[in-house]
Design an enzyme around this catalytic site. Structure first.
Site, short mmCIF file in Angstrom:
data_model
loop_
_atom_site.label_atom_id
_atom_site.label_comp_id
_atom_site.label_asym_id
_atom_site.label_seq_id
_atom_site.Cartn_x
_atom_site.Cartn_y
_atom_site.Cartn_z
N ASP A 69 37.78 47.09 48.50
CA ASP A 69 36.93 46.72 49.46
C ASP A 69 36.87 46.63 50.37
OD1 ASP A 69 34.04 46.39 50.42
OD2 ASP A 69 34.49 43.51 50.64
N ASN A 88 45.43 41.22 42.42
CA ASN A 88 44.36 40.80 42.85
C ASN A 88 43.31 40.97 42.11
OD1 ASN A 88 42.62 38.84 45.21
ND2 ASN A 88 41.84 40.81 44.67
N GLU A 89 42.70 40.23 40.93
CA GLU A 89 40.71 40.31 40.32
C GLU A 89 41.31 41.91 39.80
OE1 GLU A 89 37.80 41.07 43.58
OE2 GLU A 89 37.96 38.51 43.43
N ASN A 137 39.72 33.34 43.81
CA ASN A 137 38.60 33.72 44.13
C ASN A 137 37.55 33.74 44.43
OD1 ASN A 137 40.40 35.22 45.56
ND2 ASN A 137 40.51 37.71 45.27
N TYR A 151 32.86 33.28 44.84
CA TYR A 151 31.77 33.72 46.66
C TYR A 151 30.17 32.89 45.72
CZ TYR A 151 35.49 36.23 48.85
OH TYR A 151 36.14 37.18 49.29
N TYR A 160 27.52 35.92 46.61
CA TYR A 160 27.16 36.96 45.21
C TYR A 160 26.61 36.41 44.20
CZ TYR A 160 30.60 39.68 48.03
OH TYR A 160 30.85 40.80 48.92
N GLU A 196 40.47 33.12 48.31
CA GLU A 196 39.08 33.67 48.93
C GLU A 196 37.72 32.93 48.76
OE1 GLU A 196 37.72 37.79 48.41
OE2 GLU A 196 40.62 38.56 48.43
N TRP A 208 37.97 34.38 53.42
CA TRP A 208 37.95 35.41 53.40
C TRP A 208 37.01 35.90 53.62
CZ3 TRP A 208 40.90 39.51 51.84
CH2 TRP A 208 40.74 40.52 51.46
N LYS A 261 32.78 39.27 56.82
CA LYS A 261 33.34 37.55 56.24
C LYS A 261 34.48 36.96 57.64
CE LYS A 261 32.28 37.75 51.93
NZ LYS A 261 32.08 39.36 51.17
C1 GCB Z 1 37.05 40.04 46.59
C2 GCB Z 1 37.96 40.88 46.87
C3 GCB Z 1 38.15 41.04 48.73
C4 GCB Z 1 36.87 41.91 49.35
C5 GCB Z 1 36.17 40.44 48.86
C6 GCB Z 1 34.25 40.39 48.99
O1 GCB Z 1 36.64 39.24 45.63
O2 GCB Z 1 38.80 40.57 46.74
O3 GCB Z 1 38.27 42.55 48.44
O4 GCB Z 1 36.07 42.46 50.38
O5 GCB Z 1 35.48 40.25 47.67
O6 GCB Z 1 33.97 40.10 50.53
O7 GCB Z 1 33.88 41.07 48.55
#
Ligand code: GCB
Length: 614
Positions: free
Chosen positions: A174, A408-409, A467, A469, A473, A505, A550, A569
């Protein structure tokens, strides 16, 4: 690898400026020998260092992925050329660079975020005459490179389920896939008997060991200089020198004290080369669910960042580096992660000087595993190891670097071949490899939500990075539930592994100036509510050792209906203006006990700040 330096023995020439560039979408350039004479045809002017994408947007470079030939010319003064070897030092070429000088092949380097040096001496024209330097940069990635590409040929990618995920340009990650010669391009005139590497090992008890790698010479002399440049210790040796310092000034964010190891290479009784290597004395240790910096408990407050700016793209931009560190000081952050790739060495040097802690990440972002057999993954695994090794070699002497992040992820794309013996072995061996290179820094692996506490990579790390959300999400706007989901997962993860956990994040896309009285995604109020819900859950748990929001600033992404040009973000806008959450974070971080004392960089000098008006 040493950072370029100018002194009585070494001369530096900056090749930055306006170069020529020509795209080579069909990859004919090498066969047609575009390196042998001045580029012809569809040639444009480009500023180096800098990514090609925004500079040459209307010339077809905005979304260009592929080869582009860069050329410049230079002359070297006779006296300098006669008595030295001449090295080309490229700070970063994203992703692969192939170099010719005066039509002669010099060498190549793969890996878009690492410096490399090549010896030009034998291909130079006679002193004082013009030399023609040609660098072909290829920004294309593959399933075996770090970072990886999407594989547009794969069956998985072409299923209807994935159609909605297609990005333009296509990436697995991303952030925007910039290309070009993004960091300094320099010539270094260095004596043929030279110091080629220095590693400083130091401890709070004052022991300092300076290890050197030299070409030629009989011995080295090492002088330790304090921050004012006074010599406080000296000794000599073949290649390793042990010293003992009295009254150590430890390095920490509140007092980023830097020493220097002046190494002189001696040949036949004469000094033939010299290098001043900065270092700081500090110790970092993980114990149970906690991290300690210089034996004091540490909480890392700060950000996941990106190295990207309007126009220069991922190009070197020193004023922005200063601005970003100043803003992090203003907001009361003490740390950041170089998500999702190593940053410019200039940034690392500034962090050493200004007192920021860095989680230093390799570009192994959203890795996809196309096979459940470890041997099939070997080409990727070898490149991953190489990326880690180059990073450790480059950044080992920075006191700011307190942890290596090795991924990462992985499995963001939910390939079925993940979460099995092969991926578990992959991360186990990678972890052991990294510890073998540097046993003094904790290693982090950063997971996404899919497997929660069962992700196979979590076992093989010293600090767990997650990380998350929830509330963005998943189950958007339900922050009550987000808090519960996060709390459950944190507790289960700690119960299972007993290691410190950091939320690397958490964040919500936010359009500056958009407001609401109820929970509405994209508004400034929602970003505040989201951020503080996460902080509340984390701060109630002792084993949570850090919170990185993040992102520090909005950043450009490939095009997709999920993004309005930028990932929004950021706590700051892309041009570094604060959103409402910045003021709230500033109040919070400045009042937080855990990050007071030596774990906070010096706050900015009092001045007339809007946020100080009560
Ligand atoms: C994540 C990723 C990051 C993305 C972020 C997002 O988990 O590590 O690269 O930019 O989410 O904003 O979706």
């Amino acid at each position: 690898m040493l950072y370029p330096q100018q002194n009585n023995f070494r001369t530096l020439f900056d090749l930055g400026g306006y170069w020529n560039i020509k795209a080579d979408p069909n990859g004919n350039g090498t066969q047609e020998k575009w390196f042998s004479t001045k580029l012809e045809g569809d040639v444009h002017t480009i500023a180096i260092p800098g990514s090609w994408n925004e500079q040459l947007e209307e010339q077809g470079f905005k979304n260009y992925i592929g080869k582009a030939w860069h050329e410049t010319t230079f002359k070297i003064p006779g006296a300098v050329q006669k008595s030295n070897k001449i090295w080309l030092r490229v700070g970063a070429a994203d992703h692969k660079a192939t170099v010719w000088l005066n039509g002669i092949f010099i060498g190549e380097h793969e890996g878009g975020y690492m410096p490399f040096e090549l010896d030009l001496t034998n291909a130079l024209n006679p002193a004082g005459e013009e030399n023609h330097l040609s660098i072909c940069v290829d920004s294309a990635l593959s399933m075996h490179t770090i970072p990886q590409d999407v594989d547009p040929e794969s069956d998985m990618y072409n299923t209807p389920a994935y159609e909605r995920r297609h990005l333009f340009p296509a990436t697995r990650f991303d952030f925007f896939p910039y290309g070009g010669l993004t960091r300094s391009v320099q010539l270094a005139a260095i004596p043929s008997e030279r110091i080629s590497d220095i590693t400083v090992h130091s401890a709070l008890n004052g022991s300092v060991k300076v290890e050197t790698v030299c070409e030629g010479g009989d011995s080295v002399k090492v002088q330790i200089l304090d921050a004012e440049g006074n010599e406080i210790a000296r000794d000599s040796g073949k290649d390793n020198v042990d010293l003992k310092l009295e009254d150590v000034h430890p390095w920490c964010p509140a007092s980023p004290y830097l020493y220097s190891a002046r190494v002189s290479l001696i040949s036949n009784g004469e000094v033939v080369d010299q290098f001043d290597q900065e270092f700081g004395i500090r110790e970092v240790r993980v114990d149970g669910g906690k991290i300690y910096l210089n034996n004091e408990e540490l909480f890392m407050s700060g950000f996941g960042k990106h190295e990207e700016f309007p126009i220069v793209g991922r190009g070197q931009f020193r004023p922005a580096y200063v601005r970003d560190h100043e803003l992090m000081r203003w907001i009361g952050a003490n740390s950041y992660r170089t998500s999702h790739y190593p940053y410019d060495e200039e940034m690392m040097r500034l962090a050493d000087k200004m007192g920021f802690l860095i989680i230093d990440e390799v570009p192994a972002v959203s890795l996809g595993f196309w096979s459940d057999k470890f041997d099939d993954l070997a080409p990727l695994f070898e490149n991953h190891k190489k990326a880690i090794e180059e990073l450790v070699v480059r950044d080992k002497n920075h006191p700011s670097v307190i942890s290596w992040s090795i991924t990462n992820e992985p499995n963001l794309w939910a390939e079925e071949q993940y979460q099995n013996e092969a991926s578990s072995r992959y991360f186990k061996e990678l972890y052991e490899f990294t510890k073998g290179l540097d046993s003094t820094r904790p290693v982090m692996s950063i997971s996404m939500a899919m497997y929660k506490e069962d992700d196979c990579l979590i076992e093989h790390c010293d600090i767990i990075g997650i990380n998350r959300y929830y509330g963005w999400y998943t189950k958007p706007t339900d922050l009550e539930q987000a808090g519960k989901d996060l709390a459950r997962e944190l507790d289960a993860t700690f119960a299972k592994y007993g290691k410190p956990i950091m939320i690397t994040e958490f964040g919500a896309d936010t359009v500056e100036g958009l407001h609401s009285t109820t929970a509405q995604m994209f508004t400034e109020e929602f970003q505040i509510a989201f951020t503080f819900k996460y902080l509340e859950v984390m701060e109630a748990r002792d084993f949570v050792v850090g919170a990185h929001v993040w992102n520090f600033a909005d950043f450009l992404t490939p095009q997709h209906f999920r993004r309005v040009v930028l990932n929004k973000k950021g706590v700051f806008t892309r041009d570094r203006y604060p959103k409402g959450v910045a003021f709230k974070l500033r109040d919070h971080w400045n009042s937080l006990g855990k990050i007071n004392g030596s774990h906070r960089p010096k706050p900015p000098k009092p001045g007339f700040l809007v946020s100080d008006i009560k």
